[in-house]
Design a protein around this motif. Structure first.
Motif, PDB file in Angstrom:
ATOM      1  N   ASP A  70      44.599  25.870  35.533  1.00 30.76           N
ATOM      2  CA  ASP A  70      45.135  26.545  37.084  1.00 30.76           C
ATOM      3  C   ASP A  70      45.440  27.971  37.043  1.00 30.76           C
ATOM      4  O   ASP A  70      45.136  28.932  37.735  1.00 30.76           O
ATOM      5  N   GLY A  71      45.954  28.467  35.712  1.00 34.66           N
ATOM      6  CA  GLY A  71      46.406  29.690  35.504  1.00 34.66           C
ATOM      7  C   GLY A  71      45.223  30.316  35.247  1.00 34.66           C
ATOM      8  O   GLY A  71      45.268  31.888  35.655  1.00 34.66           O
ATOM      9  N   ILE A  72      44.268  30.153  34.537  1.00 35.37           N
ATOM     10  CA  ILE A  72      43.181  30.821  34.297  1.00 35.37           C
ATOM     11  C   ILE A  72      42.402  30.961  35.613  1.00 35.37           C
ATOM     12  O   ILE A  72      41.800  32.161  35.753  1.00 35.37           O
ATOM     13  N   ARG A  73      42.064  30.169  36.635  1.00 31.11           N
ATOM     14  CA  ARG A  73      41.645  30.231  37.758  1.00 31.11           C
ATOM     15  C   ARG A  73      42.249  31.374  38.544  1.00 31.11           C
ATOM     16  O   ARG A  73      41.642  32.473  39.276  1.00 31.11           O
ATOM     17  N   LEU A  74      43.713  31.259  38.636  1.00 30.81           N
ATOM     18  CA  LEU A  74      44.347  32.358  39.355  1.00 30.81           C
ATOM     19  C   LEU A  74      44.152  33.800  38.683  1.00 30.81           C
ATOM     20  O   LEU A  74      43.974  34.737  39.356  1.00 30.81           O
ATOM     21  N   ALA A  75      44.223  33.825  37.424  1.00 34.31           N
ATOM     22  CA  ALA A  75      44.047  34.850  36.582  1.00 34.31           C
ATOM     23  C   ALA A  75      42.673  35.765  36.963  1.00 34.31           C
ATOM     24  O   ALA A  75      42.567  36.995  37.041  1.00 34.31           O
ATOM     25  N   LEU A  76      41.825  34.861  36.852  1.00 30.59           N
ATOM     26  CA  LEU A  76      40.238  35.309  37.127  1.00 30.59           C
ATOM     27  C   LEU A  76      40.180  36.059  38.518  1.00 30.59           C
ATOM     28  O   LEU A  76      39.546  36.955  38.540  1.00 30.59           O
ATOM     29  N   SER A  77      40.758  35.342  39.520  1.00 31.88           N
ATOM     30  CA  SER A  77      40.932  35.816  40.788  1.00 31.88           C
ATOM     31  C   SER A  77      41.279  37.174  40.909  1.00 31.88           C
ATOM     32  O   SER A  77      40.909  37.894  41.674  1.00 31.88           O
ATOM     33  N   MET A  78      42.369  37.289  40.303  1.00 28.63           N
ATOM     34  CA  MET A  78      43.163  38.837  40.225  1.00 28.63           C
ATOM     35  C   MET A  78      42.701  39.853  39.498  1.00 28.63           C
ATOM     36  O   MET A  78      42.489  40.977  39.690  1.00 28.63           O
ATOM     37  N   VAL A  79      42.060  39.466  38.336  1.00 32.16           N
ATOM     38  CA  VAL A  79      40.990  40.083  37.539  1.00 32.16           C
ATOM     39  C   VAL A  79      40.061  40.814  38.454  1.00 32.16           C
ATOM     40  O   VAL A  79      39.571  41.836  38.462  1.00 32.16           O
ATOM     41  N   ARG A  80      39.376  39.699  39.159  1.00 34.76           N
ATOM     42  CA  ARG A  80      38.221  40.221  40.025  1.00 34.76           C
ATOM     43  C   ARG A  80      38.522  41.086  41.111  1.00 34.76           C
ATOM     44  O   ARG A  80      37.947  42.143  41.225  1.00 34.76           O
ATOM     45  N   ARG A  81      39.707  40.771  41.484  1.00 35.90           N
ATOM     46  CA  ARG A  81      40.275  41.793  42.663  1.00 35.90           C
ATOM     47  C   ARG A  81      40.438  43.259  41.982  1.00 35.90           C
ATOM     48  O   ARG A  81      40.118  44.358  42.582  1.00 35.90           O
ATOM     49  N   HIS A  82      41.391  43.094  40.937  1.00 37.38           N
ATOM     50  CA  HIS A  82      41.641  44.504  40.255  1.00 37.38           C
ATOM     51  C   HIS A  82      40.611  45.381  39.876  1.00 37.38           C
ATOM     52  O   HIS A  82      40.381  46.523  40.192  1.00 37.38           O
ATOM     53  N   ARG A  83      39.481  44.769  39.316  1.00 34.81           N
ATOM     54  CA  ARG A  83      38.395  45.456  38.756  1.00 34.81           C
ATOM     55  C   ARG A  83      37.456  46.035  39.877  1.00 34.81           C
ATOM     56  O   ARG A  83      36.719  47.000  39.808  1.00 34.81           O
ATOM     57  N   LEU A  84      37.419  45.133  40.839  1.00 34.15           N
ATOM     58  CA  LEU A  84      36.421  45.550  42.095  1.00 34.15           C
ATOM     59  C   LEU A  84      37.062  46.775  42.675  1.00 34.15           C
ATOM     60  O   LEU A  84      36.256  47.615  43.304  1.00 34.15           O
ATOM     61  N   ILE A  85      38.370  46.657  42.808  1.00 34.70           N
ATOM     62  CA  ILE A  85      39.085  47.827  43.510  1.00 34.70           C
ATOM     63  C   ILE A  85      38.880  48.906  42.616  1.00 34.70           C
ATOM     64  O   ILE A  85      38.539  50.192  43.187  1.00 34.70           O
ATOM     65  N   GLU A  86      39.036  48.945  41.332  1.00 37.23           N
ATOM     66  CA  GLU A  86      38.812  50.176  40.457  1.00 37.23           C
ATOM     67  C   GLU A  86      37.444  50.588  40.667  1.00 37.23           C
ATOM     68  O   GLU A  86      37.246  52.007  40.751  1.00 37.23           O
ATOM     69  N   THR A  87      36.690  49.882  40.733  1.00 37.31           N
ATOM     70  CA  THR A  87      35.027  50.159  40.868  1.00 37.31           C
ATOM     71  C   THR A  87      35.028  50.956  42.342  1.00 37.31           C
ATOM     72  O   THR A  87      34.167  51.971  42.307  1.00 37.31           O
ATOM     73  N   TYR A  88      35.417  50.357  43.202  1.00 36.46           N
ATOM     74  CA  TYR A  88      35.212  51.241  44.586  1.00 36.46           C
ATOM     75  C   TYR A  88      36.089  52.217  44.425  1.00 36.46           C
ATOM     76  O   TYR A  88      35.431  53.339  45.111  1.00 36.46           O
ATOM     77  N   LEU A  89      36.994  52.725  44.185  1.00 38.26           N
ATOM     78  CA  LEU A  89      37.895  53.854  43.901  1.00 38.26           C
ATOM     79  C   LEU A  89      36.976  54.927  43.317  1.00 38.26           C
ATOM     80  O   LEU A  89      36.914  56.245  43.708  1.00 38.26           O
ATOM     81  N   VAL A  90      36.422  54.372  42.241  1.00 39.48           N
ATOM     82  CA  VAL A  90      35.593  55.664  41.272  1.00 39.48           C
ATOM     83  C   VAL A  90      34.170  55.729  42.222  1.00 39.48           C
ATOM     84  O   VAL A  90      33.898  57.087  42.294  1.00 39.48           O
ATOM     85  N   GLN A  91      33.735  54.802  42.710  1.00 41.80           N
ATOM     86  CA  GLN A  91      32.231  55.021  43.055  1.00 41.80           C
ATOM     87  C   GLN A  91      32.065  55.707  44.450  1.00 41.80           C
ATOM     88  O   GLN A  91      31.464  56.297  45.061  1.00 41.80           O
ATOM     89  N   GLU A  92      33.111  55.167  45.434  1.00 36.76           N
ATOM     90  CA  GLU A  92      33.309  55.490  46.775  1.00 36.76           C
ATOM     91  C   GLU A  92      34.315  56.485  47.313  1.00 36.76           C
ATOM     92  O   GLU A  92      34.067  57.149  48.087  1.00 36.76           O
ATOM     93  N   LEU A  93      35.286  56.488  46.553  1.00 35.39           N
ATOM     94  CA  LEU A  93      36.280  57.611  46.746  1.00 35.39           C
ATOM     95  C   LEU A  93      36.783  58.625  45.720  1.00 35.39           C
ATOM     96  O   LEU A  93      37.395  59.485  45.944  1.00 35.39           O
TER      97      LEU A  93
END
Length: 237
Positions: A70-93
């Motif tokens: 359960d901890g891994i599931r939650l962690a992967l969800s947060m890692v996905r969020r964090h890294r997608l946001i980082e990518t968006y900030l670099v590529q789009e903003l």
């Protein structure tokens, strides 16, 4: 009865625990967790107790901390969020790669799952973030590239830089100024005597440059071996 969503503190803890072990097999200790989060050891002890009560970690006194399924599931969800946001900030903003971590830390707790998935679609469902860390898929699977720290490679080894640790913004700014980036070709020339810096050539063809890199830098660079095969971690069901 509806289960309440985890707090941002819980999300931060499981994400840090996961990230610590992502590129190595050694589990994180309480003191290391406190250092990474910038909090007191007593605060970590109390939160780890809560995480254990919620079934997110396994932990015994004076031992390392590991995530449950359960901890891994939650962690992967947060890692996905964090890294997608980082990518968006670099590529789009137009953010630079040393600016995005703190911004993503704030935004990842505020946006909805729908927002994240639309962001992923907008970006073309990228597989890695601006630092080369893999972005977990929506189903929780993670494709890990075969890579080793540059500091661990022997003389004559060649490959491509596939990951650059984002822990130190000053180091990222230095690498950017020296035009050392992801996917750059690298060759290990050797090490200067008496524990000196590692000598490497970076670049292709006539534009290869030679660098004397300190251990702090070579420990932050991960090199992809062309002869190895990428692994894929499957989602926790």
């Amino acid at each position: 009865m509806k289960t309440s969503a985890p707090s941002s503190s819980i999300e931060d803890y499981v994400k840090v625990i996961y990230s610590f072990t992502e590129w190595q097999d050694k589990p994180i200790t309480s003191s290391q967790l406190a250092q990474r989060l910038g909090v007191a050891n007593s605060s970590v002890s109390e939160m780890v107790r809560k995480l254990k009560e919620q079934g997110l970690v396994d932990h015994k006194p004076y031992s390392a901390i590991t995530l449950t399924d359960d901890g891994i599931r939650l962690a992967l969800s947060m890692v996905r969020r964090h890294r997608l946001i980082e990518t968006y900030l670099v590529q789009e903003l137009g953010y630079s790669w040393d600016e995005v971590h703190d911004e993503a830390e704030h935004l990842e707790h505020a946006v909805s799952d729908t927002f994240i998935e639309r962001m992923a679609e907008k970006l073309g469902n990228p597989l890695r973030d601006p630092h080369g860390d893999p972005i977990p898929a929506a189903d929780g699977s993670v494709k890990m590239p075969p890579a080793h720290r540059l500091s661990e490679l022997d003389e004559g080894h060649t490959g491509k830089i596939t990951r650059i640790s984002d822990e130190n913004p000053d180091l990222l700014r230095y690498l950017s100024a020296e035009e050392i980036d992801l996917d750059a070709n690298v060759e290990v020339v050797g090490r200067k005597p008496f524990g000196g810096p590692l000598v490497v050539r970076i670049g292709s063809g006539d534009v290869r440059r030679e660098f004397d890199l300190a251990d702090e830098i070579t420990s932050a660079l991960w090199v992809h071996s062309e002869t190895a095969h990428a692994g894929c971690r499957l989602p926790v069901l």
